[in-house]
Write a protein that holds these residues in place. Structure first.
Motif, short mmCIF file in Angstrom:
data_model
loop_
_atom_site.label_atom_id
_atom_site.label_comp_id
_atom_site.label_asym_id
_atom_site.label_seq_id
_atom_site.Cartn_x
_atom_site.Cartn_y
_atom_site.Cartn_z
N MET A 84 -28.44 -26.20 -18.67
CA MET A 84 -26.92 -25.80 -18.75
C MET A 84 -26.27 -27.21 -18.70
O MET A 84 -26.46 -28.11 -17.74
CB MET A 84 -26.29 -24.85 -17.79
CG MET A 84 -24.84 -25.07 -17.95
SD MET A 84 -24.26 -23.75 -16.47
CE MET A 84 -25.21 -22.51 -16.47
N ARG A 85 -25.66 -27.70 -19.55
CA ARG A 85 -25.09 -29.00 -19.74
C ARG A 85 -23.56 -28.74 -19.49
O ARG A 85 -23.03 -27.66 -19.82
CB ARG A 85 -25.30 -29.59 -20.97
CG ARG A 85 -26.79 -29.90 -21.29
CD ARG A 85 -27.23 -30.95 -22.66
NE ARG A 85 -28.28 -31.01 -22.47
CZ ARG A 85 -28.95 -32.11 -22.09
NH1 ARG A 85 -28.48 -33.11 -21.40
NH2 ARG A 85 -30.24 -32.27 -22.27
N ARG A 86 -22.85 -29.73 -18.88
CA ARG A 86 -21.43 -29.65 -18.72
C ARG A 86 -20.65 -29.54 -20.06
O ARG A 86 -21.02 -30.31 -21.04
CB ARG A 86 -20.93 -31.04 -18.25
CG ARG A 86 -19.56 -31.00 -18.12
CD ARG A 86 -19.08 -32.47 -17.13
NE ARG A 86 -19.87 -32.54 -16.25
CZ ARG A 86 -19.55 -32.71 -14.83
NH1 ARG A 86 -18.71 -32.04 -14.62
NH2 ARG A 86 -20.58 -33.00 -13.93
N ALA A 87 -20.03 -28.30 -20.01
CA ALA A 87 -19.58 -27.88 -21.29
C ALA A 87 -17.83 -27.66 -21.28
O ALA A 87 -17.26 -27.48 -22.11
CB ALA A 87 -19.94 -26.78 -21.91
N SER A 88 -17.35 -28.31 -20.08
CA SER A 88 -15.93 -28.02 -19.74
C SER A 88 -15.06 -29.28 -20.37
O SER A 88 -13.74 -28.80 -20.41
CB SER A 88 -15.63 -27.92 -18.46
OG SER A 88 -16.05 -28.98 -17.54
N SER A 89 -15.64 -30.08 -20.75
CA SER A 89 -14.88 -31.06 -21.30
C SER A 89 -15.03 -31.80 -22.65
O SER A 89 -16.42 -31.38 -22.91
CB SER A 89 -14.95 -32.74 -20.58
OG SER A 89 -16.29 -33.05 -20.48
N PHE B 180 -27.66 -27.37 -14.15
CA PHE B 180 -28.18 -26.40 -13.52
C PHE B 180 -29.66 -26.39 -14.43
O PHE B 180 -29.75 -26.51 -15.56
CB PHE B 180 -27.63 -25.01 -13.85
CG PHE B 180 -28.51 -23.90 -13.27
CD1 PHE B 180 -28.92 -23.16 -14.44
CD2 PHE B 180 -28.48 -23.47 -11.93
CE1 PHE B 180 -29.82 -21.85 -13.91
CE2 PHE B 180 -28.97 -22.33 -11.66
CZ PHE B 180 -30.02 -21.77 -12.49
N ARG B 181 -30.48 -26.06 -13.76
CA ARG B 181 -31.83 -25.78 -14.38
C ARG B 181 -32.60 -24.88 -13.51
O ARG B 181 -32.62 -24.93 -12.24
CB ARG B 181 -32.81 -27.26 -14.04
CG ARG B 181 -34.06 -27.12 -14.94
CD ARG B 181 -34.78 -28.53 -14.98
NE ARG B 181 -33.76 -29.64 -14.99
CZ ARG B 181 -34.08 -30.86 -14.99
NH1 ARG B 181 -35.38 -31.23 -14.92
NH2 ARG B 181 -33.28 -31.83 -15.01
N ALA B 182 -33.25 -23.78 -14.07
CA ALA B 182 -34.25 -23.01 -13.56
C ALA B 182 -35.43 -22.71 -14.11
O ALA B 182 -35.65 -22.92 -15.46
CB ALA B 182 -33.27 -21.58 -13.64
N GLN B 183 -36.57 -22.53 -13.10
CA GLN B 183 -37.79 -22.46 -13.82
C GLN B 183 -37.93 -20.84 -14.43
O GLN B 183 -38.58 -20.85 -15.51
CB GLN B 183 -38.76 -22.40 -12.51
CG GLN B 183 -40.24 -22.08 -12.87
CD GLN B 183 -40.74 -22.98 -13.79
OE1 GLN B 183 -40.26 -24.30 -13.61
NE2 GLN B 183 -42.03 -22.93 -14.59
N TRP B 184 -37.07 -19.92 -13.97
CA TRP B 184 -37.53 -18.69 -14.54
C TRP B 184 -35.92 -18.21 -15.20
O TRP B 184 -34.84 -18.33 -14.38
CB TRP B 184 -37.89 -17.60 -13.36
CG TRP B 184 -39.32 -17.98 -13.01
CD1 TRP B 184 -39.61 -18.80 -11.71
CD2 TRP B 184 -40.28 -17.90 -13.68
NE1 TRP B 184 -40.70 -18.93 -11.86
CE2 TRP B 184 -41.35 -18.45 -12.95
CE3 TRP B 184 -40.82 -17.06 -14.92
CZ2 TRP B 184 -42.94 -18.39 -13.28
CZ3 TRP B 184 -42.13 -16.98 -15.15
CH2 TRP B 184 -42.91 -17.54 -14.56
N GLY B 185 -35.84 -17.65 -16.55
CA GLY B 185 -34.47 -17.12 -16.90
C GLY B 185 -34.17 -15.85 -16.12
O GLY B 185 -32.71 -15.93 -16.14
N ASN B 186 -34.97 -15.35 -15.31
CA ASN B 186 -34.37 -13.99 -14.95
C ASN B 186 -33.93 -14.38 -13.29
O ASN B 186 -33.83 -13.61 -12.39
CB ASN B 186 -35.27 -12.64 -14.91
CG ASN B 186 -36.66 -13.02 -14.03
OD1 ASN B 186 -37.00 -14.26 -13.81
ND2 ASN B 186 -37.37 -12.21 -14.25
N ASP B 187 -33.57 -15.72 -12.89
CA ASP B 187 -33.29 -16.03 -11.72
C ASP B 187 -31.88 -15.95 -11.75
O ASP B 187 -31.18 -16.84 -11.57
CB ASP B 187 -33.75 -17.41 -11.35
CG ASP B 187 -33.39 -18.20 -9.79
OD1 ASP B 187 -33.02 -16.94 -9.13
OD2 ASP B 187 -34.01 -18.86 -9.50
N THR B 188 -31.14 -14.69 -11.93
CA THR B 188 -30.05 -14.42 -12.06
C THR B 188 -29.02 -14.88 -10.85
O THR B 188 -27.83 -15.31 -11.17
CB THR B 188 -29.53 -13.17 -12.34
OG1 THR B 188 -30.24 -12.19 -11.53
CG2 THR B 188 -30.31 -12.75 -13.68
#
Length: 111
Positions: free
Chosen positions: A1-6, A15-23
């Motif tokens: 996830m990259r900063r998208a607010s500006s 944010f980086r996760a090994q698994w997509g279902n780490d909700t």
């Protein structure tokens, strides 16, 4: 996830996760980012739990993809195909309700 607010993105990975279902970790990171804070540093809950959660989704996905998908799964990953088949046989399927919804419930959030 990259900063998208500006408007100008500096490419910082927030944010980086090994698994997509780490909700749980994803929800915490999204809450922090929308509140204007950097997400706290955390580690995934491990490998076993996300893999077990993923297993209950394999058979329905393969069913929707067609017979060729099942055949391919049996060819490339027989143990995984056997587990998926066993779970399907015993009626174990996807969880009824997801913890994190990726879609807004009403159109109001989009305005």
């Amino acid at each position: 996830m990259r900063r998208a607010s500006s408007p100008s993105t500096d490419g910082t990975i927030l944010f980086r996760a090994q698994w997509g279902n780490d909700t749980t970790a994803l929800a915490e990171a999204l809450d922090a980012i929308t509140a204007g804070r950097s997400p706290r540093r955390s580690q995934s809950g491990g490998i076993v739990r996300p893999m077990l959660r993923m297993l209950r989704n394999i058979a329905p996905v393969l069913d929707r993809a067609g017979g060729g998908a099942w055949k391919d799964m049996w060819l490339v990953a027989p143990p995984l195909a056997a587990i998926a088949f066993a779970l399907k046989t015993f009626g174990v399927g996807p969880a009824k309700k997801s913890r994190v919804s990726m879609w807004p419930r009403t159109g109001d959030e989009l305005r």
